[in-house]
Motif scaffolding. Structure first.
Motif, PDB file in Angstrom:
ATOM      1  N   MET A 289       0.849  -1.175   0.000  1.00 30.30           N
ATOM      2  CA  MET A 289       0.000   0.000   0.000  1.00 30.30           C
ATOM      3  C   MET A 289       0.897   1.242   0.000  1.00 30.30           C
ATOM      4  O   MET A 289       1.840   1.334   0.768  1.00 30.30           O
ATOM      5  CB  MET A 289      -0.912   0.022   1.233  1.00 30.30           C
ATOM      6  CG  MET A 289      -1.712   1.300   1.306  1.00 30.30           C
ATOM      7  SD  MET A 289      -2.640   1.575   2.822  1.00 30.30           S
ATOM      8  CE  MET A 289      -3.695   0.190   2.866  1.00 30.30           C
ATOM      9  N   THR A 290       0.533   2.180  -0.830  1.00 33.26           N
ATOM     10  CA  THR A 290       1.281   3.427  -0.886  1.00 33.26           C
ATOM     11  C   THR A 290       0.586   4.467   0.006  1.00 33.26           C
ATOM     12  O   THR A 290      -0.551   4.270   0.447  1.00 33.26           O
ATOM     13  CB  THR A 290       1.338   3.972  -2.322  1.00 33.26           C
ATOM     14  OG1 THR A 290       0.020   4.352  -2.715  1.00 33.26           O
ATOM     15  CG2 THR A 290       1.911   2.941  -3.291  1.00 33.26           C
ATOM     16  N   LEU A 291       1.281   5.578   0.241  1.00 32.83           N
ATOM     17  CA  LEU A 291       0.666   6.660   1.014  1.00 32.83           C
ATOM     18  C   LEU A 291      -0.562   7.201   0.293  1.00 32.83           C
ATOM     19  O   LEU A 291      -1.557   7.540   0.932  1.00 32.83           O
ATOM     20  CB  LEU A 291       1.671   7.780   1.265  1.00 32.83           C
ATOM     21  CG  LEU A 291       2.698   7.504   2.343  1.00 32.83           C
ATOM     22  CD1 LEU A 291       3.689   8.652   2.450  1.00 32.83           C
ATOM     23  CD2 LEU A 291       2.027   7.256   3.684  1.00 32.83           C
ATOM     24  N   LYS A 292      -0.494   7.265  -1.021  1.00 28.46           N
ATOM     25  CA  LYS A 292      -1.657   7.732  -1.793  1.00 28.46           C
ATOM     26  C   LYS A 292      -2.857   6.821  -1.525  1.00 28.46           C
ATOM     27  O   LYS A 292      -3.977   7.298  -1.333  1.00 28.46           O
ATOM     28  CB  LYS A 292      -1.328   7.773  -3.284  1.00 28.46           C
ATOM     29  CG  LYS A 292      -2.477   8.287  -4.126  1.00 28.46           C
ATOM     30  CD  LYS A 292      -2.132   8.340  -5.596  1.00 28.46           C
ATOM     31  CE  LYS A 292      -3.347   8.809  -6.369  1.00 28.46           C
ATOM     32  NZ  LYS A 292      -3.148   8.795  -7.800  1.00 28.46           N
ATOM     33  N   ASP A 293      -2.604   5.513  -1.499  1.00 28.55           N
ATOM     34  CA  ASP A 293      -3.684   4.563  -1.204  1.00 28.55           C
ATOM     35  C   ASP A 293      -4.266   4.823   0.191  1.00 28.55           C
ATOM     36  O   ASP A 293      -5.478   4.832   0.380  1.00 28.55           O
ATOM     37  CB  ASP A 293      -3.182   3.120  -1.280  1.00 28.55           C
ATOM     38  CG  ASP A 293      -2.779   2.698  -2.673  1.00 28.55           C
ATOM     39  OD1 ASP A 293      -3.281   3.274  -3.660  1.00 28.55           O
ATOM     40  OD2 ASP A 293      -1.923   1.787  -2.773  1.00 28.55           O
ATOM     41  N   LEU A 294      -3.383   5.015   1.162  1.00 26.38           N
ATOM     42  CA  LEU A 294      -3.816   5.276   2.535  1.00 26.38           C
ATOM     43  C   LEU A 294      -4.691   6.525   2.591  1.00 26.38           C
ATOM     44  O   LEU A 294      -5.759   6.526   3.201  1.00 26.38           O
ATOM     45  CB  LEU A 294      -2.613   5.439   3.458  1.00 26.38           C
ATOM     46  CG  LEU A 294      -2.933   5.901   4.882  1.00 26.38           C
ATOM     47  CD1 LEU A 294      -3.685   4.810   5.635  1.00 26.38           C
ATOM     48  CD2 LEU A 294      -1.674   6.297   5.608  1.00 26.38           C
TER      49      LEU A 294
ATOM     50  N   GLN B 158      -6.481   7.847   0.441  1.00 23.15           N
ATOM     51  CA  GLN B 158      -7.745   7.757  -0.285  1.00 23.15           C
ATOM     52  C   GLN B 158      -8.689   6.718   0.315  1.00 23.15           C
ATOM     53  O   GLN B 158      -9.763   6.481  -0.226  1.00 23.15           O
ATOM     54  CB  GLN B 158      -7.479   7.439  -1.756  1.00 23.15           C
ATOM     55  CG  GLN B 158      -6.828   8.603  -2.477  1.00 23.15           C
ATOM     56  CD  GLN B 158      -6.576   8.313  -3.949  1.00 23.15           C
ATOM     57  OE1 GLN B 158      -6.520   7.164  -4.374  1.00 23.15           O
ATOM     58  NE2 GLN B 158      -6.418   9.366  -4.728  1.00 23.15           N
ATOM     59  N   ARG B 159      -8.306   6.135   1.416  1.00 32.00           N
ATOM     60  CA  ARG B 159      -9.185   5.151   2.071  1.00 32.00           C
ATOM     61  C   ARG B 159     -10.339   5.867   2.757  1.00 32.00           C
ATOM     62  O   ARG B 159     -10.153   6.913   3.376  1.00 32.00           O
ATOM     63  CB  ARG B 159      -8.409   4.332   3.087  1.00 32.00           C
ATOM     64  CG  ARG B 159      -7.398   3.441   2.415  1.00 32.00           C
ATOM     65  CD  ARG B 159      -7.256   2.170   3.183  1.00 32.00           C
ATOM     66  NE  ARG B 159      -6.367   1.298   2.457  1.00 32.00           N
ATOM     67  CZ  ARG B 159      -6.686   0.054   2.156  1.00 32.00           C
ATOM     68  NH1 ARG B 159      -7.833  -0.431   2.527  1.00 32.00           N
ATOM     69  NH2 ARG B 159      -5.853  -0.702   1.506  1.00 32.00           N
ATOM     70  N   PRO B 160     -11.543   5.292   2.682  1.00 29.86           N
ATOM     71  CA  PRO B 160     -12.697   5.931   3.317  1.00 29.86           C
ATOM     72  C   PRO B 160     -12.512   6.188   4.809  1.00 29.86           C
ATOM     73  O   PRO B 160     -12.885   7.257   5.301  1.00 29.86           O
ATOM     74  CB  PRO B 160     -13.844   4.943   3.065  1.00 29.86           C
ATOM     75  CG  PRO B 160     -13.421   4.169   1.871  1.00 29.86           C
ATOM     76  CD  PRO B 160     -11.920   4.087   1.938  1.00 29.86           C
ATOM     77  N   GLY B 161     -11.919   5.248   5.527  1.00 27.77           N
ATOM     78  CA  GLY B 161     -11.721   5.431   6.966  1.00 27.77           C
ATOM     79  C   GLY B 161     -10.854   6.636   7.267  1.00 27.77           C
ATOM     80  O   GLY B 161     -11.153   7.430   8.163  1.00 27.77           O
ATOM     81  N   PHE B 162      -9.766   6.781   6.518  1.00 23.05           N
ATOM     82  CA  PHE B 162      -8.885   7.932   6.713  1.00 23.05           C
ATOM     83  C   PHE B 162      -9.634   9.223   6.413  1.00 23.05           C
ATOM     84  O   PHE B 162      -9.574  10.189   7.185  1.00 23.05           O
ATOM     85  CB  PHE B 162      -7.644   7.820   5.819  1.00 23.05           C
ATOM     86  CG  PHE B 162      -6.730   9.009   5.937  1.00 23.05           C
ATOM     87  CD1 PHE B 162      -5.762   9.053   6.922  1.00 23.05           C
ATOM     88  CD2 PHE B 162      -6.861  10.095   5.077  1.00 23.05           C
ATOM     89  CE1 PHE B 162      -4.930  10.156   7.056  1.00 23.05           C
ATOM     90  CE2 PHE B 162      -6.028  11.197   5.201  1.00 23.05           C
ATOM     91  CZ  PHE B 162      -5.067  11.232   6.195  1.00 23.05           C
ATOM     92  N   LEU B 163     -10.342   9.255   5.290  1.00 23.59           N
ATOM     93  CA  LEU B 163     -11.055  10.477   4.889  1.00 23.59           C
ATOM     94  C   LEU B 163     -12.200  10.805   5.849  1.00 23.59           C
ATOM     95  O   LEU B 163     -12.432  11.981   6.158  1.00 23.59           O
ATOM     96  CB  LEU B 163     -11.565  10.340   3.455  1.00 23.59           C
ATOM     97  CG  LEU B 163     -10.458  10.306   2.386  1.00 23.59           C
ATOM     98  CD1 LEU B 163     -11.027   9.890   1.036  1.00 23.59           C
ATOM     99  CD2 LEU B 163      -9.756  11.646   2.302  1.00 23.59           C
ATOM    100  N   LEU B 164     -12.905   9.788   6.333  1.00 20.64           N
ATOM    101  CA  LEU B 164     -13.991  10.042   7.295  1.00 20.64           C
ATOM    102  C   LEU B 164     -13.433  10.577   8.616  1.00 20.64           C
ATOM    103  O   LEU B 164     -13.993  11.498   9.208  1.00 20.64           O
ATOM    104  CB  LEU B 164     -14.805   8.773   7.532  1.00 20.64           C
ATOM    105  CG  LEU B 164     -15.705   8.363   6.372  1.00 20.64           C
ATOM    106  CD1 LEU B 164     -16.236   6.947   6.585  1.00 20.64           C
ATOM    107  CD2 LEU B 164     -16.847   9.346   6.193  1.00 20.64           C
TER     108      LEU B 164
END
Length: 186
Positions: free
Chosen positions: A1-6, A8-14
């Protein structure tokens, strides 16, 4: 997993959206000294005076410890009173004091400003879509929540029962805002 992937994860954004939402609210309501949780408790009690702490917690999707902590702080400020409930001596009923009613009234304008500020980057259509998506997400995963959510809304009007059929029909379900939507049976 890249930082970009992290990122863009819903949990991170929420989580990040929640941080921003709380900051926007607290900035707007600094003059009245209320947090989002305190404002929620005062708002619910304004609609349902004498509500017991268990139902108050469920109406806001708080766990019991959180609602007790928030109520304690509001009680120390003279904004609410906790009393033994009339229907059960084992439960505490919570009511707004006159000071609590006054502060809630003063907070309504700043709270609305916070709401508008939070949604300001979105178009009207995007705002509606966001609410619909969040309702779908929270309702679809409600069984995963640590604290139950039981909104205090008037009961939906019931229609006469239809004749049973071989295939299950969609059932009506209330959204967080009180709208009735059809959902598929589980």
């Amino acid at each position: 997993m890249t930082l970009k992937d992290l990122y863009q994860r819903p949990g991170f954004l929420l989580r990040r959206t929640h941080q921003i939402s709380a900051a926007v609210f607290e900035n707007a309501c600094a003059s009245v000294g209320l947090t989002p949780a305190q404002y929620g408790v005062l708002t619910v009690l304004s609609s349902e005076p004498g509500l017991d702490q268990t139902r108050l917690a469920r109406a806001l999707a708080f766990d019991k410890v959180t609602v007790m902590r928030v109520c304690k702080g509001l009680e120390e400020r003279g904004l609410i009173e906790r009393r033994i409930a009339e229907h059960s001596r084992r439960q505490m009923a919570v009511v707004l004091t006159p000071a609590g009613k006054k502060l809630l009234q003063q907070a309504r304008g700043p709270a609305e400003q916070a709401y508008q500020r939070l949604l300001s980057p979105l178009t009207l259509t995007q705002r509606q879509q966001l609410i619909e998506i969040l309702e779908t997400l929270t309702q679809g995963l409600a069984d995963e929540a640590r604290a139950p959510f039981v909104p205090l809304l008037p009961p939906a009007t019931t229609e006469p029962a239809a004749e049973p059929t071989a295939a299950p029909k969609a059932r009506a379900r209330r959204t967080n805002t009180g709208q009735v939507k059809a959902t598929r049976p589980r």
